[in-house]
Design an enzyme around this catalytic site. Structure first.
Site, mmCIF file in Angstrom:
data_model
loop_
_atom_site.group_PDB
_atom_site.id
_atom_site.type_symbol
_atom_site.label_atom_id
_atom_site.label_comp_id
_atom_site.label_asym_id
_atom_site.label_seq_id
_atom_site.Cartn_x
_atom_site.Cartn_y
_atom_site.Cartn_z
ATOM 1 N N ARG A 1 -0.327 -8.724 13.618
ATOM 2 C CA ARG A 1 -0.894 -7.784 12.627
ATOM 3 C C ARG A 1 -1.755 -8.532 11.605
ATOM 4 O O ARG A 1 -2.792 -8.031 11.183
ATOM 5 C CB ARG A 1 0.240 -7.018 11.928
ATOM 6 N N ARG B 1 11.958 -6.089 5.355
ATOM 7 C CA ARG B 1 11.646 -4.676 5.148
ATOM 8 C C ARG B 1 12.411 -3.748 6.112
ATOM 9 O O ARG B 1 12.612 -4.042 7.278
ATOM 10 C CB ARG B 1 10.140 -4.477 5.349
ATOM 11 N N LYS C 1 0.837 -1.213 0.000
ATOM 12 C CA LYS C 1 0.000 0.000 0.000
ATOM 13 C C LYS C 1 0.868 1.259 0.000
ATOM 14 O O LYS C 1 0.653 2.173 -0.792
ATOM 15 C CB LYS C 1 -0.923 0.032 1.236
ATOM 16 N N ARG D 1 -9.565 1.168 8.884
ATOM 17 C CA ARG D 1 -9.103 -0.165 9.245
ATOM 18 C C ARG D 1 -10.088 -0.908 10.137
ATOM 19 O O ARG D 1 -9.832 -2.050 10.502
ATOM 20 C CB ARG D 1 -7.804 0.001 10.030
ATOM 21 N N ARG E 1 11.480 -1.783 11.299
ATOM 22 C CA ARG E 1 10.408 -1.350 12.203
ATOM 23 C C ARG E 1 10.234 -2.333 13.357
ATOM 24 O O ARG E 1 10.361 -3.530 13.164
ATOM 25 C CB ARG E 1 9.075 -1.284 11.420
HETATM 26 P P1 AP5 Z 1 4.882 -1.586 1.865
HETATM 27 O O1 AP5 Z 1 4.624 -0.745 0.678
HETATM 28 O O2 AP5 Z 1 5.492 -0.964 3.061
HETATM 29 O O3 AP5 Z 1 3.531 -2.363 2.288
HETATM 30 P P2 AP5 Z 1 2.302 -1.862 3.144
HETATM 31 O O4 AP5 Z 1 1.092 -2.554 2.604
HETATM 32 O O5 AP5 Z 1 2.282 -0.365 3.201
HETATM 33 O O6 AP5 Z 1 2.693 -2.527 4.512
HETATM 34 P P3 AP5 Z 1 2.710 -1.960 5.995
HETATM 35 O O7 AP5 Z 1 3.405 -3.015 6.818
HETATM 36 O O8 AP5 Z 1 3.264 -0.584 6.087
HETATM 37 O O9 AP5 Z 1 1.202 -1.944 6.296
HETATM 38 P P4 AP5 Z 1 0.538 -1.988 7.622
HETATM 39 O O10 AP5 Z 1 -0.848 -1.768 7.163
HETATM 40 O O11 AP5 Z 1 0.774 -3.164 8.472
HETATM 41 O O12 AP5 Z 1 1.276 -0.820 8.447
HETATM 42 P P5 AP5 Z 1 0.921 0.696 8.713
HETATM 43 O O13 AP5 Z 1 2.176 1.450 8.576
HETATM 44 O O14 AP5 Z 1 -0.279 1.141 7.948
HETATM 45 O O15 AP5 Z 1 5.747 -2.840 1.393
HETATM 46 C C1 AP5 Z 1 6.182 -3.814 2.312
HETATM 47 C C2 AP5 Z 1 7.559 -4.368 1.847
HETATM 48 O O16 AP5 Z 1 7.376 -5.068 0.617
HETATM 49 C C3 AP5 Z 1 8.623 -3.283 1.568
HETATM 50 O O17 AP5 Z 1 9.877 -3.791 1.914
HETATM 51 C C4 AP5 Z 1 8.529 -3.065 0.048
HETATM 52 O O18 AP5 Z 1 9.760 -2.606 -0.496
HETATM 53 C C5 AP5 Z 1 8.178 -4.472 -0.426
HETATM 54 N N1 AP5 Z 1 7.355 -4.489 -1.619
HETATM 55 C C6 AP5 Z 1 6.323 -3.634 -1.943
HETATM 56 N N2 AP5 Z 1 5.776 -3.981 -3.135
HETATM 57 C C7 AP5 Z 1 6.457 -5.082 -3.561
HETATM 58 C C8 AP5 Z 1 6.358 -5.916 -4.714
HETATM 59 N N3 AP5 Z 1 5.439 -5.686 -5.676
HETATM 60 N N4 AP5 Z 1 7.204 -6.961 -4.811
HETATM 61 C C9 AP5 Z 1 8.132 -7.213 -3.844
HETATM 62 N N5 AP5 Z 1 8.287 -6.450 -2.733
HETATM 63 C C10 AP5 Z 1 7.464 -5.406 -2.592
HETATM 64 O O19 AP5 Z 1 0.457 0.626 10.246
HETATM 65 C C11 AP5 Z 1 1.383 0.314 11.282
HETATM 66 C C12 AP5 Z 1 0.668 0.315 12.614
HETATM 67 O O20 AP5 Z 1 0.121 1.621 12.881
HETATM 68 C C13 AP5 Z 1 -0.560 -0.626 12.713
HETATM 69 O O21 AP5 Z 1 -0.185 -1.960 13.035
HETATM 70 C C14 AP5 Z 1 -1.344 0.046 13.837
HETATM 71 O O22 AP5 Z 1 -0.775 -0.213 15.090
HETATM 72 C C15 AP5 Z 1 -1.151 1.537 13.523
HETATM 73 N N6 AP5 Z 1 -2.182 2.036 12.621
HETATM 74 C C16 AP5 Z 1 -1.996 2.513 11.350
HETATM 75 N N7 AP5 Z 1 -3.157 2.894 10.817
HETATM 76 C C17 AP5 Z 1 -4.094 2.671 11.767
HETATM 77 C C18 AP5 Z 1 -5.513 2.854 11.787
HETATM 78 N N8 AP5 Z 1 -6.172 3.333 10.726
HETATM 79 N N9 AP5 Z 1 -6.180 2.500 12.923
HETATM 80 C C19 AP5 Z 1 -5.521 2.022 14.002
HETATM 81 N N10 AP5 Z 1 -4.185 1.818 14.039
HETATM 82 C C20 AP5 Z 1 -3.484 2.141 12.917
#
Ligand code: AP5
Length: 219
Positions: free
Chosen positions: A168, A124, A13, A85, A157
């Protein structure tokens, strides 16, 4: 334009939202990035959020909703990454958009199988300043520990440790998968299998946005 990107942890994402924001000028709103910024600044919200985030649990709905509320109506358009979410967050988004009289133009679901997700997250690392994601095996920064984009520090992270990743994934199934069903019932979800290179996924994403139906207003 308002686009919601949904998908499990590691689906890409953030990677895709950054590209889309650069190519369209739409504002990239990542609640994960915003919360990590709060943690880094040591704010009251950051202190509260850190505990939830390190475990891989969601930060409470009221805190997240009040953090993002004022950004949703940005006139340049928004790409929502990681929000909503929970069903409560989805309802809050509906209320904000209804108030602003703007629709969600597209909900895009990025799906990737669990083995690939775990592989992506275990390798990552992230820039602490501009949040650019890297993969230490397949896509490392040119200089170890230094972001190619802004020169900031690149580190793993806390919530990419195996126990937090497992939690997660569980939290995604329990609390976020119902949000996907909610949007599917509105008939406005583009399904994308987000495997292949980031360039290939970006092409599919751009195509899904180009071929999007007209927006669906909140009920
Ligand atoms: P990346 O692009 O970082 O993937 P992502 O889907 O953004 O993954 P996240 O782990 O950031 O999502 P998340 O939803 O768990 O975390 P968030 O930060 O929102 O890619 C991942 C890896 O894959 C990278 O190394 C990238 O280079 C690689 N990659 C990408 N595309 C690829 C491809 N096509 N092929 C190969 N490799 C690839 O949330 C973190 C925490 O914050 C949550 O757990 C929660 O505690 C809190 N939080 C955030 N939002 C909320 C909310 N709305 N409500 C409550 N708590 C929240």
């Amino acid at each position: 334009m308002r686009i919601v990107l949904l998908g499990p942890p590691g689906a890409g994402k953030g990677t895709q939202a950054r590209r889309l924001s650069e190519s369209t000028g739409m504002k990239h709103l990542s609640t994960g990035d915003m919360l990590r910024g709060e943690v880094a600044s040591g704010s009251e919200l950051g202190l509260l959020a850190k505990e939830f985030m390190d475990r891989g649990d969601l930060v409470p709905d009221p805190n997240v909703i009040s953090m993002i509320r004022n950004h949703i109506g940005d006139p340049s358009g928004v790409l929502l990454d990681g929000f909503p979410r929970t069903l409560i967050q989805a309802m809050a988004l509906d209320t904000e958009l209804k108030f602003a009289n703007v629709p969600i133009d597209r909900v895009i679901h990025l799906s990737v199988d669990i083995d690939e997700l775990v592989k992506r997250l275990s390798g990552r690392a992230l820039c602490g300043d501009c949040q650019t994601p890297y993969n230490l095996e397949s896509d490392p920064p040119s200089k170890t520990g230094i972001c190619d984009r802004c020169g900031g520090p690149v580190a793993v992270r806390n919530d990419d440790k195996p126990e937090a990743v497992a939690n997660r994934m569980k939290v995604y199934q329990e609390l976020t998968a119902p949000v996907l069903d909610y949007y599917r019932s509105h008939g406005n979800v583009a399904e994308i299998v987000a495997t292949g290179s980031p360039d290939e996924v970006f092409e599919k994403l751009s195509q899904a946005i180009r071929s999007g139906k007209s927006g669906v207003m909140a009920n």
